[in-house]
Design a protein around this motif. Sequence first.
Motif, PDB file in Angstrom:
ATOM      1  N   LEU A 131       1.013  -1.264  -0.236  1.00 27.14           N
ATOM      2  CA  LEU A 131       0.174   0.093   0.124  1.00 27.14           C
ATOM      3  C   LEU A 131       0.924   1.356   0.007  1.00 27.14           C
ATOM      4  CD1 LEU A 131      -2.771  -0.996   2.662  1.00 27.14           C
ATOM      5  CD2 LEU A 131      -2.816  -1.092   0.235  1.00 27.14           C
ATOM      6  N   THR A 132       0.418   2.358  -0.571  1.00 25.11           N
ATOM      7  CA  THR A 132       1.097   3.587  -0.534  1.00 25.11           C
ATOM      8  C   THR A 132       0.195   4.521  -0.537  1.00 25.11           C
ATOM      9  OG1 THR A 132       0.969   3.930  -3.193  1.00 25.11           O
ATOM     10  CG2 THR A 132       2.806   3.011  -2.412  1.00 25.11           C
ATOM     11  N   ARG A 133       0.501   5.724   0.046  1.00 27.10           N
ATOM     12  CA  ARG A 133      -0.308   6.966   0.486  1.00 27.10           C
ATOM     13  C   ARG A 133      -1.396   6.256   1.469  1.00 27.10           C
ATOM     14  NH1 ARG A 133      -1.227  10.433  -5.291  1.00 27.10           N
ATOM     15  NH2 ARG A 133       1.080  10.252  -5.997  1.00 27.10           N
ATOM     16  N   ALA A 134      -0.958   5.443   2.422  1.00 27.10           N
ATOM     17  CA  ALA A 134      -1.736   5.030   3.125  1.00 27.10           C
ATOM     18  C   ALA A 134      -1.753   5.810   4.242  1.00 27.10           C
ATOM     19  CB  ALA A 134      -1.404   3.612   3.728  1.00 27.10           C
ATOM     20  N   ARG A 135      -3.159   6.634   4.684  1.00 30.72           N
ATOM     21  CA  ARG A 135      -3.297   7.507   5.898  1.00 30.72           C
ATOM     22  C   ARG A 135      -4.607   7.424   6.438  1.00 30.72           C
ATOM     23  NH1 ARG A 135       1.383   8.220   4.110  1.00 30.72           N
ATOM     24  NH2 ARG A 135       2.450   9.950   3.454  1.00 30.72           N
ATOM     25  N   ALA A 136      -4.566   7.752   7.634  1.00 25.40           N
ATOM     26  CA  ALA A 136      -5.954   7.628   8.363  1.00 25.40           C
ATOM     27  C   ALA A 136      -5.791   8.959   9.285  1.00 25.40           C
ATOM     28  CB  ALA A 136      -6.165   6.195   9.141  1.00 25.40           C
ATOM     29  N   THR A 137      -7.102   9.701   9.204  1.00 28.35           N
ATOM     30  CA  THR A 137      -7.307  10.627  10.068  1.00 28.35           C
ATOM     31  C   THR A 137      -8.122  10.167  11.238  1.00 28.35           C
ATOM     32  OG1 THR A 137      -7.172  12.302   8.360  1.00 28.35           O
ATOM     33  CG2 THR A 137      -8.092  12.890  10.440  1.00 28.35           C
ATOM     34  N   VAL A 138      -7.784  10.249  12.345  1.00 28.27           N
ATOM     35  CA  VAL A 138      -8.436   9.714  13.776  1.00 28.27           C
ATOM     36  C   VAL A 138      -8.595  10.782  14.694  1.00 28.27           C
ATOM     37  CG1 VAL A 138      -7.490   7.476  13.076  1.00 28.27           C
ATOM     38  CG2 VAL A 138      -6.409   8.974  14.698  1.00 28.27           C
ATOM     39  N   ARG A 139      -9.605  10.488  15.511  1.00 31.97           N
ATOM     40  CA  ARG A 139      -9.845  11.684  16.595  1.00 31.97           C
ATOM     41  C   ARG A 139      -9.604  10.812  17.808  1.00 31.97           C
ATOM     42  NH1 ARG A 139     -14.513  13.740  15.260  1.00 31.97           N
ATOM     43  NH2 ARG A 139     -13.437  15.748  14.723  1.00 31.97           N
ATOM     44  N   LEU A 140      -8.592  11.338  18.700  1.00 34.55           N
ATOM     45  CA  LEU A 140      -8.139  10.826  19.838  1.00 34.55           C
ATOM     46  C   LEU A 140      -8.773  11.337  21.141  1.00 34.55           C
ATOM     47  CD1 LEU A 140      -4.327  10.963  19.103  1.00 34.55           C
ATOM     48  CD2 LEU A 140      -6.241   9.140  18.420  1.00 34.55           C
ATOM     49  N   ALA A 141      -8.839  10.690  22.282  1.00 32.72           N
ATOM     50  CA  ALA A 141      -9.371  11.147  23.561  1.00 32.72           C
ATOM     51  C   ALA A 141      -8.568  12.383  23.793  1.00 32.72           C
ATOM     52  CB  ALA A 141      -9.178   9.937  24.422  1.00 32.72           C
TER      53      ALA A 141
END
Length: 141
Positions: A131-141
């Motif tokens: 996989l390339t350009r694999a990104r996740a935007t996540v909301r943390l506590a």
Amino acid sequence: MTAKVNYDDVEVGTEIPAQTYPVSRLNLVMYAGASGDFNPIHWNERFAKSVGLPDVIAHGMFTMAEAGRYVTDWLGDPGAVIDYGVRFSSPIVVSDEEGATLVVSGKVEEKLDDNRVVVALTARSAGQKVLTRARATVRLA
């Protein structure tokens, strides 16, 4: 449910420990049933080789899902993922006898407002990036 990872506990460059996921032909057949993608390149060795592949290959979406599982396992909350995307660069070749492995690692690439971070993922199998350009935007506590 809220993410178990706290925003204040991560910085740009924070590394998430790598995880290794085994991939077997049975996993691919089960995924085919769940997804409805019964393309024979994902389960029939003779067919896969007849179309020029080295062997049966994992579904790209299966690979993406496993990398997504890596993120949600780290977070402890699948609902904390805001955005997720990848590009498929190489297939995972899954031999009948040995199967394959997928190794996924991640690093916090950017801290945003509202407790959000961008995690850059690296996914490899047999020494190749799958996989390339694999990104996740996540909301943390």
